[in-house]
Design a protein around this motif. Structure first.
Motif, PDB file in Angstrom:
ATOM      1  N   PHE A 222      35.039  33.341  39.718  1.00 54.09           N
ATOM      2  CA  PHE A 222      36.466  33.536  39.465  1.00 54.09           C
ATOM      3  C   PHE A 222      37.282  33.275  40.725  1.00 54.09           C
ATOM      4  O   PHE A 222      38.291  32.562  40.681  1.00 54.09           O
ATOM      5  CB  PHE A 222      36.734  34.953  38.953  1.00 54.09           C
ATOM      6  CG  PHE A 222      38.190  35.237  38.706  1.00 54.09           C
ATOM      7  CD1 PHE A 222      38.799  34.825  37.527  1.00 54.09           C
ATOM      8  CD2 PHE A 222      38.968  35.903  39.652  1.00 54.09           C
ATOM      9  CE1 PHE A 222      40.152  35.069  37.288  1.00 54.09           C
ATOM     10  CE2 PHE A 222      40.311  36.145  39.430  1.00 54.09           C
ATOM     11  CZ  PHE A 222      40.907  35.722  38.245  1.00 54.09           C
ATOM     12  N   GLN A 223      36.856  33.843  41.846  1.00 56.47           N
ATOM     13  CA  GLN A 223      37.652  33.666  43.059  1.00 56.47           C
ATOM     14  C   GLN A 223      37.679  32.205  43.491  1.00 56.47           C
ATOM     15  O   GLN A 223      38.719  31.696  43.938  1.00 56.47           O
ATOM     16  CB  GLN A 223      37.135  34.566  44.188  1.00 56.47           C
ATOM     17  CG  GLN A 223      35.749  34.265  44.690  1.00 56.47           C
ATOM     18  CD  GLN A 223      35.217  35.379  45.596  1.00 56.47           C
ATOM     19  OE1 GLN A 223      35.261  36.558  45.275  1.00 56.47           O
ATOM     20  NE2 GLN A 223      34.705  34.989  46.738  1.00 56.47           N
ATOM     21  N   GLN A 224      36.569  31.499  43.326  1.00 52.30           N
ATOM     22  CA  GLN A 224      36.552  30.083  43.690  1.00 52.30           C
ATOM     23  C   GLN A 224      37.455  29.270  42.768  1.00 52.30           C
ATOM     24  O   GLN A 224      38.174  28.368  43.218  1.00 52.30           O
ATOM     25  CB  GLN A 224      35.113  29.558  43.641  1.00 52.30           C
ATOM     26  CG  GLN A 224      34.221  30.132  44.732  1.00 52.30           C
ATOM     27  CD  GLN A 224      32.773  29.683  44.625  1.00 52.30           C
ATOM     28  OE1 GLN A 224      32.332  29.186  43.583  1.00 52.30           O
ATOM     29  NE2 GLN A 224      32.019  29.851  45.694  1.00 52.30           N
ATOM     30  N   ALA A 225      37.434  29.604  41.476  1.00 53.51           N
ATOM     31  CA  ALA A 225      38.288  28.892  40.519  1.00 53.51           C
ATOM     32  C   ALA A 225      39.765  29.195  40.766  1.00 53.51           C
ATOM     33  O   ALA A 225      40.625  28.318  40.595  1.00 53.51           O
ATOM     34  CB  ALA A 225      37.892  29.269  39.090  1.00 53.51           C
ATOM     35  N   MET A 226      40.066  30.435  41.177  1.00 55.71           N
ATOM     36  CA  MET A 226      41.451  30.798  41.460  1.00 55.71           C
ATOM     37  C   MET A 226      41.984  30.064  42.696  1.00 55.71           C
ATOM     38  O   MET A 226      43.146  29.630  42.719  1.00 55.71           O
ATOM     39  CB  MET A 226      41.574  32.307  41.659  1.00 55.71           C
ATOM     40  CG  MET A 226      41.563  33.097  40.360  1.00 55.71           C
ATOM     41  SD  MET A 226      43.027  32.827  39.325  1.00 55.71           S
ATOM     42  CE  MET A 226      44.236  33.874  40.149  1.00 55.71           C
ATOM     43  N   VAL A 227      41.155  29.924  43.701  1.00 51.37           N
ATOM     44  CA  VAL A 227      41.566  29.166  44.892  1.00 51.37           C
ATOM     45  C   VAL A 227      41.847  27.722  44.496  1.00 51.37           C
ATOM     46  O   VAL A 227      42.859  27.126  44.901  1.00 51.37           O
ATOM     47  CB  VAL A 227      40.489  29.237  45.989  1.00 51.37           C
ATOM     48  CG1 VAL A 227      40.849  28.299  47.147  1.00 51.37           C
ATOM     49  CG2 VAL A 227      40.330  30.655  46.510  1.00 51.37           C
ATOM     50  N   LYS A 228      40.959  27.166  43.678  1.00 51.69           N
ATOM     51  CA  LYS A 228      41.140  25.786  43.203  1.00 51.69           C
ATOM     52  C   LYS A 228      42.420  25.659  42.388  1.00 51.69           C
ATOM     53  O   LYS A 228      43.188  24.704  42.555  1.00 51.69           O
ATOM     54  CB  LYS A 228      39.928  25.373  42.379  1.00 51.69           C
ATOM     55  CG  LYS A 228      39.950  23.934  41.891  1.00 51.69           C
ATOM     56  CD  LYS A 228      38.637  23.578  41.212  1.00 51.69           C
ATOM     57  CE  LYS A 228      38.630  22.156  40.697  1.00 51.69           C
ATOM     58  NZ  LYS A 228      37.310  21.787  40.100  1.00 51.69           N
ATOM     59  N   MET A 229      42.659  26.618  41.506  1.00 49.65           N
ATOM     60  CA  MET A 229      43.862  26.574  40.685  1.00 49.65           C
ATOM     61  C   MET A 229      45.121  26.675  41.536  1.00 49.65           C
ATOM     62  O   MET A 229      46.129  26.020  41.261  1.00 49.65           O
ATOM     63  CB  MET A 229      43.858  27.698  39.653  1.00 49.65           C
ATOM     64  CG  MET A 229      44.989  27.575  38.621  1.00 49.65           C
ATOM     65  SD  MET A 229      45.077  28.976  37.501  1.00 49.65           S
ATOM     66  CE  MET A 229      45.819  30.216  38.568  1.00 49.65           C
ATOM     67  N   SER A 230      45.075  27.483  42.587  1.00 46.98           N
ATOM     68  CA  SER A 230      46.253  27.674  43.440  1.00 46.98           C
ATOM     69  C   SER A 230      46.646  26.399  44.186  1.00 46.98           C
ATOM     70  O   SER A 230      47.716  26.338  44.786  1.00 46.98           O
ATOM     71  CB  SER A 230      46.003  28.799  44.451  1.00 46.98           C
ATOM     72  OG  SER A 230      45.196  28.362  45.526  1.00 46.98           O
ATOM     73  N   MET A 231      45.770  25.378  44.135  1.00 47.04           N
ATOM     74  CA  MET A 231      46.035  24.116  44.829  1.00 47.04           C
ATOM     75  C   MET A 231      46.517  23.026  43.882  1.00 47.04           C
ATOM     76  O   MET A 231      46.732  21.887  44.301  1.00 47.04           O
ATOM     77  CB  MET A 231      44.745  23.645  45.514  1.00 47.04           C
ATOM     78  CG  MET A 231      44.143  24.646  46.493  1.00 47.04           C
ATOM     79  SD  MET A 231      45.123  24.807  47.986  1.00 47.04           S
ATOM     80  CE  MET A 231      44.741  23.258  48.778  1.00 47.04           C
ATOM     81  N   LEU A 232      46.704  23.357  42.613  1.00 45.15           N
ATOM     82  CA  LEU A 232      47.099  22.343  41.634  1.00 45.15           C
ATOM     83  C   LEU A 232      48.469  21.739  41.976  1.00 45.15           C
ATOM     84  O   LEU A 232      49.476  22.443  42.022  1.00 45.15           O
ATOM     85  CB  LEU A 232      47.164  22.944  40.228  1.00 45.15           C
ATOM     86  CG  LEU A 232      45.860  23.117  39.457  1.00 45.15           C
ATOM     87  CD1 LEU A 232      46.139  23.733  38.087  1.00 45.15           C
ATOM     88  CD2 LEU A 232      45.136  21.787  39.290  1.00 45.15           C
TER      89      LEU A 232
END
Length: 321
Positions: A293-303
């Protein structure tokens, strides 16, 4: 030995300076360390105080971040108020139930007193969501900062948001278009461990579901009765996603295993053979869910972040400068 020590010191300083990223373009973990060092502390304190008064706002902040990033990228466009000549994102039916705008406003107001015109509303939204996850008992993670605020916010753009009626294949395709794997999509869906859904989002599962079934067959029979009772109070009646509404944990995945997913787009993750194994994995291993989840959230925050002259730092998060 002295020369070796000096070389090592220079190397370390070079790494630190590179991490600080003094340039106006580009994101970095320490983007505000020189020009607004108290920004993160102000946001964290504002979120903490708000959640102490109303723990349900954690879900609102996480959802706001997602709805911001999936439309035009993580640029704070979801915060902009509609005007006479433009209906903004926040007035889309998909966004009418968003909560937490006042927390973003409060954090921005306090930051502007310390360092006016420096910290973007987009960064505040991203950091507030991160802090909300932490204060709700979820994983600790950090995100790069330096996003600029977008200058566009239009209701028609919210068509890019995933609907609660999508099946697993459709979700995989939609998230895939944004660069996410099926595993990352299921991990991000775990944010539904917080908060509630309104009857209007799931009532279609309870009657005249399709030509064969009156009630969605992926629903547990008793849980279908629970949802029907909720909807008897009207379209705005709320149903918690799992048994721990304000705690960030993996109970959401247990609910899916019991066929107690509230939204069709929740239960489809277990109904589909493509994603069922991921649900099982997260239900059995909360640490694995937290990590993914935390890795996906970091990725999402860069969209699709705006950097440099591609955006601005709004004076007021609710309107373009």
């Amino acid at each position: 030995m002295v020369m070796s020590y000096l070389f090592s010191l220079i190397l370390v300083m070079d790494i630190i300076v590179s991490g600080w990223s003094f340039g106006v373009d580009g994101l970095s973990m320490n983007y505000y360390i020189m020009n607004c060092p108290f920004a993160e502390g102000i946001i964290k304190n504002t979120v903490n105080m708000a959640l102490q008064s109303d723990p349900t706002l954690a879900a609102g902040l996480v959802r706001m971040h997602f709805h911001d990033c999936f439309v035009e990228g993580c640029d704070g466009s979801v915060l902009i108020d509609s005007t006479k000549g433009n209906t903004a994102e926040k007035d889309s039916p998909a966004n009418l139930s968003l909560r937490g705008y006042e927390i973003i406003d409060k954090a921005k107001e306090e930051i502007e007193k310390q360092c006016p015109g420096v910290v973007s509303c987009a960064d505040i939204v991203a950091m507030a969501a991160r802090d909300a996850v932490f204060f709700a008992g979820g994983p600790v993670y950090d995100i790069p900062k330096g996003r600029k605020d977008g200058r566009r916010s239009k209701i028609e753009d919210t068509m890019k948001l995933p609907s609660p009626t999508l099946n697993s294949s459709e979700l995989i395709r939609m998230f895939g278009q944004r660069g996410f794997t099926a595993q990352e999509m299921v991990a991000l869906s775990g944010a539904h461990t917080l908060g509630v859904a309104r009857c209007s989002s799931f009532k279609h599962r309870l009657s005249n579901f399709d030509t064969t079934n009156n009630v969605d067959p992926t629903l547990d029979t008793q849980f279908a009765k629970t949802l029907s009772k909720t909807c008897s109070r009207g379209d705005n009646a709320e149903q918690t996603f799992d048994s721990t509404r304000n705690s960030f944990d993996n109970d959401y995945y247990y609910a899916l295993q019991r066929k107690n997913g509230v939204l069709f787009s929740d239960q489809t993750l277990f109904a589909s053979g493509i994603t069922r194994g991921i649900v099982y994995g997260y239900a059995m291993n909360q640490a694995m869910f937290f990590l993914d989840f935390q890795q996906a959230m970091v990725k999402m925050s860069m969209l699709d972040v705006k950097e440099g002259s591609k955006g601005e730092v709004r004076d007021n998060c609710r309107q373009i400068n």
